[in-house]
Design a protein around this motif. Structure first.
Motif, mmCIF file in Angstrom:
data_model
loop_
_atom_site.group_PDB
_atom_site.id
_atom_site.type_symbol
_atom_site.label_atom_id
_atom_site.label_comp_id
_atom_site.label_asym_id
_atom_site.label_seq_id
_atom_site.Cartn_x
_atom_site.Cartn_y
_atom_site.Cartn_z
ATOM 1 N N ASN A 27 14.038 -40.909 8.113
ATOM 2 C CA ASN A 27 13.577 -39.977 7.099
ATOM 3 C C ASN A 27 14.749 -39.649 6.174
ATOM 4 O OD1 ASN A 27 11.851 -38.359 5.762
ATOM 5 N ND2 ASN A 27 11.384 -37.023 7.480
ATOM 6 N N GLN A 28 14.904 -40.452 5.150
ATOM 7 C CA GLN A 28 16.055 -40.299 4.268
ATOM 8 C C GLN A 28 15.628 -40.335 2.813
ATOM 9 O OE1 GLN A 28 17.976 -43.750 5.927
ATOM 10 N NE2 GLN A 28 19.537 -42.504 6.920
ATOM 11 N N VAL A 29 16.528 -39.877 1.947
ATOM 12 C CA VAL A 29 16.246 -39.945 0.512
ATOM 13 C C VAL A 29 16.851 -41.243 -0.010
ATOM 14 C CG1 VAL A 29 16.334 -38.737 -1.683
ATOM 15 C CG2 VAL A 29 16.445 -37.435 0.444
ATOM 16 N N GLN A 72 16.699 -42.890 -2.679
ATOM 17 C CA GLN A 72 17.173 -43.027 -4.061
ATOM 18 C C GLN A 72 18.590 -42.488 -4.222
ATOM 19 O OE1 GLN A 72 14.471 -41.475 -3.008
ATOM 20 N NE2 GLN A 72 12.650 -41.992 -4.179
ATOM 21 N N ARG A 73 19.115 -41.819 -3.198
ATOM 22 C CA ARG A 73 20.428 -41.184 -3.314
ATOM 23 C C ARG A 73 21.479 -41.937 -2.492
ATOM 24 N NH1 ARG A 73 20.305 -38.700 -7.651
ATOM 25 N NH2 ARG A 73 21.840 -37.147 -7.059
ATOM 26 N N ARG A 94 27.274 -45.984 -2.070
ATOM 27 C CA ARG A 94 26.088 -46.794 -2.394
ATOM 28 C C ARG A 94 24.804 -46.026 -2.132
ATOM 29 N NH1 ARG A 94 26.395 -52.641 0.140
ATOM 30 N NH2 ARG A 94 24.651 -52.965 -1.263
ATOM 31 N N ASP A 119 19.855 -49.575 -1.095
ATOM 32 C CA ASP A 119 20.542 -50.864 -1.138
ATOM 33 C C ASP A 119 21.137 -51.264 0.204
ATOM 34 O OD1 ASP A 119 19.956 -50.897 -3.806
ATOM 35 O OD2 ASP A 119 21.864 -50.007 -4.401
ATOM 36 N N TYR A 136 6.748 -61.907 3.485
ATOM 37 C CA TYR A 136 7.466 -60.640 3.315
ATOM 38 C C TYR A 136 7.631 -59.907 4.640
ATOM 39 C CZ TYR A 136 6.253 -61.697 -1.477
ATOM 40 O OH TYR A 136 6.108 -62.329 -2.687
ATOM 41 N N ARG A 166 -2.123 -60.545 3.773
ATOM 42 C CA ARG A 166 -0.671 -60.654 3.812
ATOM 43 C C ARG A 166 -0.323 -62.075 3.371
ATOM 44 N NH1 ARG A 166 3.553 -57.816 5.829
ATOM 45 N NH2 ARG A 166 2.338 -55.946 6.166
ATOM 46 N N SER A 167 0.655 -62.217 2.495
ATOM 47 C CA SER A 167 0.944 -63.540 1.929
ATOM 48 C C SER A 167 1.520 -64.471 2.988
ATOM 49 C CB SER A 167 1.941 -63.415 0.781
ATOM 50 O OG SER A 167 1.554 -62.382 -0.081
#
Lengths: 499, 365
Positions: free
Chosen positions: A91-93, A95-96, A138, A142, A268, A306-307
């Motif tokens: 449970n993390q943000v 985008q930060r 980072r 990512d 994927y 699902r591909s």
């Protein structure tokens, strides 16, 4: 060396609407040790942790931290007291940045502004103290899952954690990443931190744990030092239950192969890799495996949701594409999903709508308008045939019990007259009586010549109604066994084959 | 500080990802689009590249940018604000109602207390006291902040979807605005003949012959302040955390309610400032003031990469989004493109920009 007792859970019991999920469970965690918590899916490990962290309130039992009795009100409260959990689902943000996430909720200030320098320096110090090698500037999005886990561990350490619970942290890590994680765990252990390590992986338990506590069906089975245990004794503790007569009699009339799956892989993440098997007419094939072993993904790949990267499907010997759900349905497939509430029912619509929606084209008159009398007739027929307990067809489906909702969903697919039913945890969240009826329904279907692939995490039901059981392990099919001759120990070993 | 950052950069240099050309294009699509459009306009009409044109574009962008920076924070919280236009309109009406020229006969308020007037040695009124201009600005900002904060409370406390909370807020605010508009001593009519000193706030600053519009200066100052607020304060970081993952923020001890209300309140302060400046720029205010301003501001934000999915956005994005919109609007007028086509082109650009933005986050199965 005599180690201090950090955390004690005594006599913990919890039940939901009369069903006991934890019964007098005990755990004693000492400082500087790694304590493995083991048990099958549904053994009560998550409930135990949710009670500890104050998400659930226990019916009975006490928690002691450093000898003092406590009850956490929520995970935040626990964190402040030095008890933290690294979840399987982080449970993390995302985008930060790493730094921002670690200090979220308690940014150091310098005048009006956040003291970025102090934050960065403190982060680097923490990273160095437990030898984490991640660029703290980072963004989390990512980073790999294992790096994000380490960030979460560092965050726990930054709260001066005394107890860290790791919930199946290695389920999506590579061997190198696991080694790195273990190195960090050992560092923490040497600093006197107590770790609770939830895992299914035997090799890992023997590599890292000091003590093992086993739960089974909510019961406390025992705690032993690792030195006194071997793999077989742990498995016996985990699965040693007797099967009661909870299943209808089966009279399977198995015919020819209807579906052949050859070397199926998906593109994927989470990926299914190189899965091959066949399914016969009138057969129930079970799919067993741990949570995250990608059984659902396999069903989705077969159903065209699902591909696929490679692999072929043959229906009655003929190559079929099934590269979209529309084509799969046209080919006679049906998928009953695991998340009944999210992807199954239309909760605020009535039973007629819910049962006819997949086959709605069939109810059009010549001018294209829907004929509700026909829809109602079919719904009533299915409701009667499947013994669904309702007041009227216009009742909203959300007012039904889980078992009856599930039956309506099955009815929806049966109106399309499928040959192959893919059922993902069809009895999840359904009480025992209703389960029996679902089993009966499944057996009726196969006796009519339909075939079923059933994903299930419940060992008894797999052994109770399937003909064969395929075991998924980390995206691969570890093997297929004959239900009549297999043992739970054999199945368990297969689940960990590719971990 | 520099040392630490450099040492980290060096330590991890080898690991930094190389971004593929396609991703680079995708991530910076908006800048390429602006560049392309400007180039196109310049080729068609080389005079577009003049100081006068640039000055006009910047002036027209200024208030819009201030408003976009307000609603941008709300969008970062996975929200939106449909009441922006009415809020700005109300602030403009309040401002204009107080700051009409003292010599005008049919003023909104026939009489104002003595302390607001600046009198000369003969006891003749020559204008307002300097501090009355600030006082009116504070009223405008307070009123806007108040109504915006109510939206924030409704969203954070009652979990009403921001679209609906601010839709309802907008309708109710319009009623309040009309009630206020009708108390005028001279009846409900456009409030014009504004005080010349007040009008000069949005005039020109002559720096050695360079005529710099004051609005641009204000916008730059606000942009710098907001950059610090978003990037360097606890409040800003909490805003991004709550927008990115409210559950994680809550578990980490962030006061989600307080953060949410503050973001709306801050947006309201900026709407108030925007209304104050916009009334001076337009030269009058009526009950329709601010119509559709919310759409321009929200569109500029999303075009600038402030994502509706929450937790993502930069000040530079808001600036780029606003500039792009003004450049396109101004450029199309400059090229003499029919107004009807202008609408079509702008609409297509909004949707295309969001589609590009969304592509970055789609999870493949």
């Amino acid at each position: 060396m005599d180690k201090k007792i950090l955390l004690q859970i005594k006599n913990l019991s919890k039940s939901f609407t009369g069903v006991t999920v934890l019964d007098k469970v005990e755990i004693t965690l000492k400082s500087g040790t790694i304590h493995a918590l083991m048990g099958e899916n549904g053994a009560g490990k998550s409930t135990l942790m949710k009670c500890l962290f104050g998400i659930y309130t226990q019916d009975e039992g006490e928690f002691f931290l450093n000898g003092e009795k406590f009850n956490f009100t929520d995970p935040k409260h626990a964190l402040e007291q030095g008890v933290s959990m690294v979840h399987q689902e982080l449970n993390q943000v995302l985008q930060r940045t790493v730094v921002d996430n670690i200090w979220l909720g308690r940014y150091p200030k310098k005048g009006l502004f956040v003291d970025e320098k102090k934050m960065l320096e403190d982060t680097i110090k923490l990273f160095e103290s437990i030898q984490v090698d991640i660029d703290p500037t980072r963004k989390l999005a990512d980073l790999s899952v294992s790096q994000r886990q380490m960030v979460e561990i560092v965050k726990a350490v930054s709260y001066d954690a005394k107890v860290i619970v790791l919930d199946e942290p290695t389920s999506s890590l590579t061997a190198n990443e696991v080694a790195k994680l273990f190195q960090i765990m050992n560092t923490l252990k040497n600093q006197g931190i107590g770790l609770i390590y939830i895992s299914h992986k035997m090799e890992e338990i023997f590599a890292i744990a000091d003590y093992v506590t086993v739960l089974r069906d909510g019961n406390y089975i025992g705690t032993n030092p690792i030195a006194e245990l071997d793999m077989d004794s742990i498995i016996k503790m985990m699965v040693g239950r007797d099967l009661k007569n909870r299943f209808p009699n089966k009279l399977h009339n198995i015919g020819d192969v209807v579906l052949e799956v050859k070397n199926l892989s998906t593109i994927y993440e989470p990926r299914v890799m190189d899965v091959s098997f066949d399914l016969r007419k009138g057969e129930i094939l079970g799919l067993s495996g741990l949570v995250g072993s990608r059984r659902t993904e396999l069903l989705e790949a077969i159903f065209g949701a699902r591909s696929r990267e490679s692999g072929e499907l043959y229906l009655n010997g003929k190559l079929i594409k099934n590269d979209s759900t529309v084509k799969a349905i046209a080919n006679g497939f049906a998928l009953i999903t695991e998340e009944r509430r999210e992807t199954g029912i239309y909760p605020v619509s009535d039973i007629t709508f819910n049962s006819t929606i997949a086959n709605i084209h069939a109810y059009r008159s010549k001018v294209g308008l829907l004929v509700s009398s026909k829809m109602n007739k079919d719904t009533t027929r299915q409701v009667d045939k499947m013994n669904i307990k309702i007041n009227s067809n216009s009742q909203l489906i959300r007012t039904l019990s889980g078992g009856n909702q599930q039956k309506v969903i099955i009815a929806r697919w049966l109106l399309l007259n499928p040959d192959i039913l893919l059922m993902d945890e069809p009895t999840r969240g359904i009480d025992v009586g209703a389960k029996y009826e679902i089993y009966q329904l499944m057996l009726d279907l196969v006796s009519q010549g339909k075939s079923i692939i059933m994903v299930s995490s419940e060992m008894p039901e797999l052994l109770g109604i399937t003909d064969r059981i395929g075991v998924m392990s980390n995206g691969r099919l570890a093997g297929i066994v004959d239900t009549k001759t297999t043992k739970q120990e054999e199945l368990f070993k297969l689940t960990t084959k590719y971990l | 500080m520099e040392n630490i950052i450099n040492s980290i950069k060096n330590r991890f240099k080898k690991k930094s990802d190389s971004v593929s050309f396609g991703e680079f294009l995708l991530n910076n699509a908006i800048y390429f689009i602006i560049g392309g459009i400007v180039l196109f306009i310049i080729i068609r009409e080389p005079t577009f590249l003049s100081f006068a044109v640039i000055k006009n574009i910047l002036t027209q962008s200024s208030v819009r940018l201030i408003l976009a920076l307000g609603v941008g924070g709300i969008i970062i919280l996975q929200g939106t604000d449909l009441s922006l236009g009415k809020n700005v309109g109300f602030a403009a009406i309040i401002t204009a109602s107080f700051l009409q020229s003292f010599s005008y006969g049919a003023r909104f308020y026939e009489t104002l207390p003595d302390w607001v007037w600046n009198v000369d040695s003969l006891g003749v009124v020559v204008g307002f006291q300097w501090y009355f201009y600030i006082f009116v600005l504070l009223i405008a900002m307070t009123v806007s902040a108040f109504f915006s904060a109510i939206n924030g409370i409704v969203v954070a406390k009652f979990k009403v979807h921001p679209f609906l909370a601010t839709l309802g807020g907008s309708v109710a605010l319009y009623g309040i605005l009309l009630l206020y508009f009708n108390i005028s001593a001279s009846g409900p009519q456009p409030i014009g003949s504004l005080d010349p000193t007040y009008s000069s706030f949005v005039g020109i600053w002559d720096v050695f012959g360079f005529e710099i519009p004051l609005l641009v200066i204000y916008a730059i100052i606000i942009t710098i302040i907001m950059w610090f607020v978003w990037n360097k304060t606890v409040f800003g970081k909490n805003m991004f955390a709550v927008g990115g993952n409210p559950e994680a923020a809550k578990i980490s001890g962030v006061n989600v309610f307080k953060t949410t209300v503050l973001v709306y309140l801050l947006a309201g302060v900026l709407y108030g400032l925007g209304g104050y400046l916009e009334a001076a720029r337009v030269g009058s205010a009526n009950s329709a003031f601010g119509l559709n301003y919310e759409l321009d501001a929200i569109a500029a934000c999303v075009v600038g990469g402030i994502s509706f999915s929450g937790g993502i956005g930069k000040i530079s994005g808001a600036v780029a989004g606003v500039l792009m919109f003004t450049v396109i609007t101004y450029g199309m007028v400059y090229l003499g493109i029919d107004a009807y086509y202008q609408y079509i082109i702008k609409g297509v650009i909004i949707v295309a920009a969001v589609a590009l933005d969304t592509r970055k986050y789609i999870k493949k199965t």
